[in-house]
Design a protein around this motif. Sequence first.
Motif, PDB file in Angstrom:
ATOM      1  N   GLU A  36     -10.595 -14.642   2.759  1.00 60.56           N
ATOM      2  CA  GLU A  36      -9.883 -13.376   2.918  1.00 60.56           C
ATOM      3  C   GLU A  36     -10.769 -12.382   3.665  1.00 60.56           C
ATOM      4  OE1 GLU A  36      -7.277 -13.460  -1.196  1.00 60.56           O
ATOM      5  OE2 GLU A  36      -9.358 -12.811  -1.266  1.00 60.56           O
ATOM      6  N   SER A  37     -10.136 -11.478   4.398  1.00 61.80           N
ATOM      7  CA  SER A  37     -10.904 -10.517   5.189  1.00 61.80           C
ATOM      8  C   SER A  37     -10.882  -9.128   4.572  1.00 61.80           C
ATOM      9  CB  SER A  37     -10.360 -10.455   6.618  1.00 61.80           C
ATOM     10  OG  SER A  37      -8.991 -10.126   6.625  1.00 61.80           O
ATOM     11  N   SER A  38     -11.916  -8.359   4.900  1.00 55.91           N
ATOM     12  CA  SER A  38     -11.935  -6.930   4.600  1.00 55.91           C
ATOM     13  C   SER A  38     -12.552  -6.221   5.791  1.00 55.91           C
ATOM     14  CB  SER A  38     -12.712  -6.642   3.307  1.00 55.91           C
ATOM     15  OG  SER A  38     -14.066  -6.996   3.448  1.00 55.91           O
ATOM     16  N   ARG A  39     -12.331  -4.912   5.900  1.00 58.54           N
ATOM     17  CA  ARG A  39     -12.693  -4.189   7.120  1.00 58.54           C
ATOM     18  C   ARG A  39     -13.648  -3.037   6.838  1.00 58.54           C
ATOM     19  NH1 ARG A  39      -8.245  -5.004  11.543  1.00 58.54           N
ATOM     20  NH2 ARG A  39      -7.356  -6.928  10.724  1.00 58.54           N
ATOM     21  N   LEU A  40     -14.743  -3.016   7.595  1.00 59.59           N
ATOM     22  CA  LEU A  40     -15.652  -1.885   7.602  1.00 59.59           C
ATOM     23  C   LEU A  40     -15.207  -0.963   8.724  1.00 59.59           C
ATOM     24  CD1 LEU A  40     -17.253  -4.184   6.141  1.00 59.59           C
ATOM     25  CD2 LEU A  40     -19.327  -3.152   7.065  1.00 59.59           C
ATOM     26  N   VAL A  41     -14.783   0.249   8.352  1.00 65.86           N
ATOM     27  CA  VAL A  41     -14.218   1.165   9.337  1.00 65.86           C
ATOM     28  C   VAL A  41     -15.134   2.372   9.537  1.00 65.86           C
ATOM     29  CG1 VAL A  41     -11.873   0.420   8.837  1.00 65.86           C
ATOM     30  CG2 VAL A  41     -12.819   2.361   7.589  1.00 65.86           C
ATOM     31  N   PHE A  42     -14.845   3.140  10.599  1.00 66.29           N
ATOM     32  CA  PHE A  42     -15.668   4.300  10.956  1.00 66.29           C
ATOM     33  C   PHE A  42     -15.725   5.302   9.805  1.00 66.29           C
ATOM     34  CE2 PHE A  42     -15.782   8.657  12.712  1.00 66.29           C
ATOM     35  CZ  PHE A  42     -17.064   8.632  13.271  1.00 66.29           C
ATOM     36  N   ASP A  43     -16.928   5.750   9.466  1.00 65.61           N
ATOM     37  CA  ASP A  43     -17.130   6.737   8.411  1.00 65.61           C
ATOM     38  C   ASP A  43     -17.310   8.114   9.037  1.00 65.61           C
ATOM     39  OD1 ASP A  43     -17.764   8.249   6.229  1.00 65.61           O
ATOM     40  OD2 ASP A  43     -19.553   7.110   5.648  1.00 65.61           O
ATOM     41  N   PRO A  44     -16.368   9.033   8.839  1.00 67.66           N
ATOM     42  CA  PRO A  44     -16.487  10.364   9.430  1.00 67.66           C
ATOM     43  C   PRO A  44     -17.468  11.261   8.684  1.00 67.66           C
ATOM     44  CG  PRO A  44     -14.503  10.228   8.116  1.00 67.66           C
ATOM     45  CD  PRO A  44     -15.119   8.852   8.095  1.00 67.66           C
ATOM     46  N   GLY A  45     -18.197  10.666   7.746  1.00 65.44           N
ATOM     47  CA  GLY A  45     -19.127  11.455   6.935  1.00 65.44           C
ATOM     48  C   GLY A  45     -18.491  11.914   5.635  1.00 65.44           C
ATOM     49  N   LYS A 232     -14.351  -5.336  -1.544  1.00 67.57           N
ATOM     50  CA  LYS A 232     -12.979  -4.993  -1.900  1.00 67.57           C
ATOM     51  C   LYS A 232     -12.765  -3.484  -1.978  1.00 67.57           C
ATOM     52  CE  LYS A 232     -11.729  -9.266  -4.281  1.00 67.57           C
ATOM     53  NZ  LYS A 232     -10.671  -9.599  -3.293  1.00 67.57           N
ATOM     54  N   SER A 233     -13.837  -2.703  -1.783  1.00 64.95           N
ATOM     55  CA  SER A 233     -13.726  -1.250  -1.762  1.00 64.95           C
ATOM     56  C   SER A 233     -14.972  -0.690  -1.081  1.00 64.95           C
ATOM     57  CB  SER A 233     -13.574  -0.693  -3.181  1.00 64.95           C
ATOM     58  OG  SER A 233     -13.392   0.716  -3.150  1.00 64.95           O
ATOM     59  N   HIS A 234     -15.205   0.607  -1.228  1.00 66.20           N
ATOM     60  CA  HIS A 234     -16.302   1.273  -0.532  1.00 66.20           C
ATOM     61  C   HIS A 234     -17.665   0.896  -1.108  1.00 66.20           C
ATOM     62  CE1 HIS A 234     -13.442   3.626   1.831  1.00 66.20           C
ATOM     63  NE2 HIS A 234     -12.715   3.579   0.734  1.00 66.20           N
ATOM     64  N   ASN A 235     -17.708   0.417  -2.308  1.00 63.92           N
ATOM     65  CA  ASN A 235     -18.821  -0.339  -2.886  1.00 63.92           C
ATOM     66  C   ASN A 235     -18.168  -1.531  -3.564  1.00 63.92           C
ATOM     67  OD1 ASN A 235     -21.082   2.275  -4.219  1.00 63.92           O
ATOM     68  ND2 ASN A 235     -20.280   1.961  -2.177  1.00 63.92           N
ATOM     69  N   ASP A 236     -18.871  -2.627  -3.675  1.00 66.81           N
ATOM     70  CA  ASP A 236     -18.337  -3.790  -4.396  1.00 66.81           C
ATOM     71  C   ASP A 236     -19.528  -4.574  -4.957  1.00 66.81           C
ATOM     72  OD1 ASP A 236     -17.094  -6.035  -5.371  1.00 66.81           O
ATOM     73  OD2 ASP A 236     -16.005  -6.507  -3.530  1.00 66.81           O
ATOM     74  N   PHE A 237     -19.834  -4.291  -6.204  1.00 64.82           N
ATOM     75  CA  PHE A 237     -20.991  -4.906  -6.847  1.00 64.82           C
ATOM     76  C   PHE A 237     -20.573  -6.177  -7.585  1.00 64.82           C
ATOM     77  CE2 PHE A 237     -21.890  -0.324  -6.649  1.00 64.82           C
ATOM     78  CZ  PHE A 237     -23.035  -0.354  -5.870  1.00 64.82           C
ATOM     79  N   ILE A 238     -21.360  -7.209  -7.408  1.00 64.05           N
ATOM     80  CA  ILE A 238     -21.125  -8.490  -8.078  1.00 64.05           C
ATOM     81  C   ILE A 238     -22.313  -8.805  -8.966  1.00 64.05           C
ATOM     82  CG2 ILE A 238     -20.741 -10.965  -7.781  1.00 64.05           C
ATOM     83  CD1 ILE A 238     -19.537 -10.398  -5.055  1.00 64.05           C
ATOM     84  N   PHE A 313      -2.897  -0.418   3.761  1.00 62.73           N
ATOM     85  CA  PHE A 313      -3.735  -1.561   4.102  1.00 62.73           C
ATOM     86  C   PHE A 313      -4.112  -2.355   2.855  1.00 62.73           C
ATOM     87  CE2 PHE A 313      -6.053  -3.533   7.501  1.00 62.73           C
ATOM     88  CZ  PHE A 313      -5.522  -2.973   8.639  1.00 62.73           C
ATOM     89  N   GLN A 314      -4.605  -1.630   1.832  1.00 61.18           N
ATOM     90  CA  GLN A 314      -5.014  -2.328   0.605  1.00 61.18           C
ATOM     91  C   GLN A 314      -3.826  -2.803  -0.217  1.00 61.18           C
ATOM     92  OE1 GLN A 314      -6.092   0.803   1.514  1.00 61.18           O
ATOM     93  NE2 GLN A 314      -8.180   1.196   0.772  1.00 61.18           N
ATOM     94  N   VAL A 315      -2.820  -1.949  -0.344  1.00 60.51           N
ATOM     95  CA  VAL A 315      -1.743  -2.224  -1.296  1.00 60.51           C
ATOM     96  C   VAL A 315      -0.736  -3.240  -0.758  1.00 60.51           C
ATOM     97  CG1 VAL A 315       0.148  -1.206  -2.607  1.00 60.51           C
ATOM     98  CG2 VAL A 315      -2.012   0.032  -2.380  1.00 60.51           C
ATOM     99  N   LEU A 316      -0.338  -3.118   0.507  1.00 61.34           N
ATOM    100  CA  LEU A 316       0.687  -4.001   1.051  1.00 61.34           C
ATOM    101  C   LEU A 316       0.124  -5.117   1.931  1.00 61.34           C
ATOM    102  CD1 LEU A 316       3.444  -1.358   1.829  1.00 61.34           C
ATOM    103  CD2 LEU A 316       3.311  -2.927  -0.104  1.00 61.34           C
ATOM    104  N   HIS A 317      -0.872  -4.798   2.733  1.00 61.50           N
ATOM    105  CA  HIS A 317      -1.498  -5.845   3.549  1.00 61.50           C
ATOM    106  C   HIS A 317      -2.515  -6.653   2.757  1.00 61.50           C
ATOM    107  CE1 HIS A 317       0.126  -5.076   7.591  1.00 61.50           C
ATOM    108  NE2 HIS A 317       0.207  -3.811   7.200  1.00 61.50           N
ATOM    109  N   GLN A 318      -2.839  -6.169   1.559  1.00 57.40           N
ATOM    110  CA  GLN A 318      -3.804  -6.876   0.704  1.00 57.40           C
ATOM    111  C   GLN A 318      -5.155  -7.038   1.405  1.00 57.40           C
ATOM    112  OE1 GLN A 318      -2.780  -8.375  -2.729  1.00 57.40           O
ATOM    113  NE2 GLN A 318      -1.573  -6.567  -2.240  1.00 57.40           N
TER     114      GLN A 318
END
Length: 345
Positions: A36-45, A232-238, A313-318
Amino acid sequence: MEVSFQKVIEWFTFYDGEGKQIKRKTEVRIDPLTGESSRLVFDPGTTFTPPDYTEVAQQTEGVNCPFCPENILKMTPVFPKEISESGRIFAGEAILFPNLFPYSKHNGVVTFSGNHYVKLDEFTPLMIKDAFIACQTYIKRVMLHDSRAKYASINWNYLPYSGGSIIHPHMHVIVSESPTNYQSKIQTEVEIFEARYGANYFTSLYETEKKLGERWIGEHGNVAWIHAFAPKSHNDFIAIFPKAMSIHDVSENDWLDFSESIQSIFAVLKEQGFSSFNMTLILPDESSGTSLHVRLIPRFTIGMLETSDMNFFQVLHQEPLTYKIPEKIAEKARNLFLKSKKSSF
């Protein structure tokens, strides 16, 4: 067996009103187990300000809260005798009882203590350890009396942004005949991985990440922490318990190791302005031959409108999105982990 990590870089080119070219990068990362994929997107700060629940906690505590000490033994239901002779399960200050509105065939709720509002930095290792021991006891007893209920998880919604409807800190423990989508996907993929490579996926992930060091956070006893490559989110600790293949393999010391080491995860959440999170601890089917693991992600709102952190993106595109680079978050967490280990572990 080393786990491999794959990503795709995409660039979007456009222009501002004065004709100046702007380029923005999107990084698509592929989960090394599920694909499964996830996306790192531009952070406006983006910055995050944690809410203060002190006032609402005062309004909802005591007589208004079924989990506070004066109510919990009067207002919460009880288990059948085969689960607990006294009707509930006790471990230190933790009390576990049936969920009035169950998500599964077996669903317990455990409170950490009598304290109604506990901030992230106020949780003690003892509070956390006892709550997980109570959950472990419940799972063992359920599985002893119901052989078909073999899919277990311990789940924590902390504060309202996470979906938690009661301020008083508590967790859900679920044992079911039917796996959740996540449990089913993980079990299928780890079986494929083992058949293909002859290795335990989570052990391989633990060994690979420890060797690479990029997303490695630290290890305390039999518990290791990393940041997900495809979060899976802005942090994802395992957290991985590499030696625990079933609920019976986790000792009291292991729970203490987990409870002490999670303090560093709480510290890195607080440093970023996060105060709420979702956490799940997945206990594998004993026949699967895979390790127990934990996922923990922050929950929050954005800006003056208190916009949800979840969109189409998260809710419907999973497909999860993150503004934060996993390796940078891992570095923050690693430094705090080492600092905590020197001072208190």
